[in-house]
Design an enzyme around this catalytic site. Structure first.
Site, PDB file in Angstrom:
ATOM      1  N   ARG A 209       0.843  -1.206   0.000  1.00  0.00           N
ATOM      2  CA  ARG A 209       0.000   0.000   0.000  1.00  0.00           C
ATOM      3  C   ARG A 209       0.877   1.255   0.000  1.00  0.00           C
ATOM      4  NH1 ARG A 209      -2.859  -2.796   4.416  1.00  0.00           N
ATOM      5  NH2 ARG A 209      -4.542  -4.006   3.494  1.00  0.00           N
ATOM      6  N   PHE A 225     -12.030  -4.570  -5.167  1.00  0.00           N
ATOM      7  CA  PHE A 225     -11.984  -5.438  -3.982  1.00  0.00           C
ATOM      8  C   PHE A 225     -11.403  -4.616  -2.834  1.00  0.00           C
ATOM      9  CE2 PHE A 225     -11.388  -8.273  -7.685  1.00  0.00           C
ATOM     10  CZ  PHE A 225     -12.491  -9.104  -7.543  1.00  0.00           C
ATOM     11  N   CYS A 336      -3.475 -13.473  -3.534  1.00  0.00           N
ATOM     12  CA  CYS A 336      -3.168 -14.123  -2.256  1.00  0.00           C
ATOM     13  C   CYS A 336      -3.416 -15.630  -2.339  1.00  0.00           C
ATOM     14  CB  CYS A 336      -3.963 -13.491  -1.127  1.00  0.00           C
ATOM     15  SG  CYS A 336      -5.736 -13.544  -1.375  1.00  0.00           S
TER      16      CYS A 336
HETATM   17  N1  SAH Z   1      -7.823  -4.561  -0.845  1.00  0.00           N
HETATM   18  C1  SAH Z   1      -8.274  -4.826   0.521  1.00  0.00           C
HETATM   19  C2  SAH Z   1      -8.470  -6.299   0.820  1.00  0.00           C
HETATM   20  C3  SAH Z   1      -9.404  -7.038  -0.107  1.00  0.00           C
HETATM   21  S1  SAH Z   1     -10.115  -8.459   0.611  1.00  0.00           S
HETATM   22  C4  SAH Z   1      -7.300  -4.193   1.507  1.00  0.00           C
HETATM   23  O1  SAH Z   1      -6.322  -3.546   1.121  1.00  0.00           O
HETATM   24  O2  SAH Z   1      -7.511  -4.347   2.718  1.00  0.00           O
HETATM   25  C5  SAH Z   1     -11.227  -8.974  -0.636  1.00  0.00           C
HETATM   26  C6  SAH Z   1     -12.501  -8.155  -0.742  1.00  0.00           C
HETATM   27  O3  SAH Z   1     -13.165  -8.607  -1.919  1.00  0.00           O
HETATM   28  C7  SAH Z   1     -13.500  -8.293   0.391  1.00  0.00           C
HETATM   29  O4  SAH Z   1     -13.794  -7.021   0.909  1.00  0.00           O
HETATM   30  C8  SAH Z   1     -14.762  -8.897  -0.271  1.00  0.00           C
HETATM   31  O5  SAH Z   1     -15.969  -8.310   0.207  1.00  0.00           O
HETATM   32  C9  SAH Z   1     -14.566  -8.532  -1.715  1.00  0.00           C
HETATM   33  N2  SAH Z   1     -15.170  -9.410  -2.739  1.00  0.00           N
HETATM   34  C10 SAH Z   1     -15.186 -10.770  -2.754  1.00  0.00           C
HETATM   35  N3  SAH Z   1     -15.723 -11.216  -3.908  1.00  0.00           N
HETATM   36  C11 SAH Z   1     -16.074 -10.115  -4.628  1.00  0.00           C
HETATM   37  C12 SAH Z   1     -16.652  -9.905  -5.932  1.00  0.00           C
HETATM   38  N4  SAH Z   1     -16.969 -10.927  -6.704  1.00  0.00           N
HETATM   39  N5  SAH Z   1     -16.813  -8.640  -6.364  1.00  0.00           N
HETATM   40  C13 SAH Z   1     -16.476  -7.598  -5.576  1.00  0.00           C
HETATM   41  N6  SAH Z   1     -15.912  -7.735  -4.355  1.00  0.00           N
HETATM   42  C14 SAH Z   1     -15.715  -8.967  -3.882  1.00  0.00           C
END
Ligand code: SAH
Length: 392
Positions: A209, A225, A336
């Site tokens: 980040r 996401f 991940c």
């Molecule tokens: N980028 C974030 C972590 C992402 S975790 C950080 O820096 O903290 C993954 C995320 O993807 C979760 O919030 C979950 O709600 C979301 N997610 C899972 N499947 C999804 C989909 N098909 N479309 C959109 N979001 C999704």
């Protein structure tokens, strides 16, 4: 302490430093797995009877043994747990100036199956093996001595517990606050901590980040996401012009708006609720473009047998995201999934570049931070990849 005997030639990976024994590697004629209670300690022997170390056994699991010591006859008792946790704590205190981090990362801290995230005085634990579950009280006592936590929350809704035949109901002790504050890269994030929902913070992306924020000045950012806004908020606090968050969870999006207000007041925010694959298509159709994009999906490949399907999903989402970049735009793409290696993530980027007819250059290669140590003999423990790429 009983012995667990390996079949001929099944000792090689262990001798090279790996900590796991699979059930098909055990000489079950000599030492039937059913003789062991879940979580019981044993000395591991090779086919000729030479000791390889001490492990805990779970007869019900495909990974039926995990070594906690290279010496024979060593119990996984309170003093060993305390010693290992103290070493893990000392390492984090060296890396970070404030007590917000992953305090214990399982095999990477020589404590197979034990994951602990620390939020100041509050701890979240994942006991991912029958061995750690059986030692719950000892772990709690060791932590009370070491860090005097105000609350402990057991996050039991993890696939590992299913594989080990353990309950997946959450539990906690002490007053768990509804929200926690996480300081990171000069920002303060509010995350949900209350029991029973998807909670907490992904500490593993901290360094990535910060690197992302390097490209933030004047950027229109898309955080795909986005969860509670880790990438987008950091970019906004470092000079981005606008941020759009996209996630399938409304509670997560609500927290990303709150985190923007707290860290980058006045920077325009848009939140998009829904499935990323669908929403990215809509953004493309609307002709939207962004100069800085984070793409940080949940693991698309949970089991090896899903690898082919997962690779296709990574290729598709990377193509969709890269297609939204303005000329000269920057994409930070993460994975991940243990089962997707860095080379394959690189191929997803190259595939998008070729399909779009836009040359791309790799600016940064990142991984999980040092509070998620990788065990060098266990490729399984290196799971997070992040690549930052500029598309012409
Ligand atoms: N980028 C974030 C972590 C992402 S975790 C950080 O820096 O903290 C993954 C995320 O993807 C979760 O919030 C979950 O709600 C979301 N997610 C899972 N499947 C999804 C989909 N098909 N479309 C959109 N979001 C999704």
């Amino acid at each position: 302490m009983r012995s667990l005997v390996l079949k001929k030639d099944e000792d090689r990976r262990i001798r090279a430093g790996h900590l796991w024994v699979f059930s098909n590697e055990v000489d079950t004629k000599k030492t039937p797995l059913t003789d062991f209670a879940p979580g019981e300690e044993a000395t591991l022997l090779d086919a000729r009877g030479k000791a390889l170390g001490s492990l805990c056994v779970n007869p019900a699991s495909l990974i039926c043994g995990r070594l906690h010591s290279k010496r024979p006859g060593i119990p996984l008792d309170e003093s060993l747990l305390r010693e290992r946790l103290a070493a893990a704590l000392a390492a984090r205190e060296q890396y970070f100036s404030e007590p917000w981090y992953r305090l214990c990362h399982g095999e990477g801290d020589y404590l197979p199956g034990l994951v602990i995230d620390r939020y100041g005085a509050h701890l979240t634990l994942q006991l991912g093996t029958a061995a750690m579950e059986a030692r719950r009280e000892l772990i709690v006592r060791a932590l009370e001595e070491l860090v005097h936590p105000a609350s402990l929350r057991f996050d039991s809704d993890i696939p590992a517990r299913g594989l080990e035949g353990l309950s997946r109901l959450p539990e906690s002790s002490g007053p768990v606050p509804e929200f926690l504050e996480v300081p990171e890269n000069g920002c303060r994030f509010t995350v949900a901590a209350a029991q029973g929902q998807k909670t907490g913070w992904f500490y593993d992306q901290r360094a990535n980040r910060r690197e992302f924020a390097r490209y933030a000045k004047g950027a229109d950012v898309l955080d795909i996401f986005s969860y509670v806004g880790g990438f987008g908020v950091t970019a906004a606090a470092h000079g981005a012009r606008s941020v759009t968050f996209l996630d399938a969870s409304e509670p997560a999006l609500a927290l990303s708006r709150r985190n923007m207000a707290a860290n980058a007041p006045g920077v325009p925010v848009e939140t998009m609720l829904g499935d990323a694959f669908q929403r990215l298509g809509e953004l493309a159709e609307a002709g939207r473009r962004f100069s800085l994009i984070s793409l940080d999906p949940p693991a698309f490949i949970k089991r090896r047998k899903d690898a082919a399907q997962g690779v296709a999903a990574y290729r598709k989402i990377n193509l969709l995201a890269a297609g939204l970049l303005a000329p000269g735009g920057v994409l930070a793409t993460s994975s991940c999934s243990h089962h997707l290696d860095g080379a394959e993530l690189g191929r997803s980027i190259a595939h998008a570049s070729a399909k779009l007819g836009r040359p791309a250059r790799l600016l940064y290669t990142g991984a999980q931070g040092p509070d998620h140590p990788v065990h060098v003999a266990m490729p399984e423990t290196a799971y997070l990849k992040c690549r930052i790429v500029r598309f012409d």
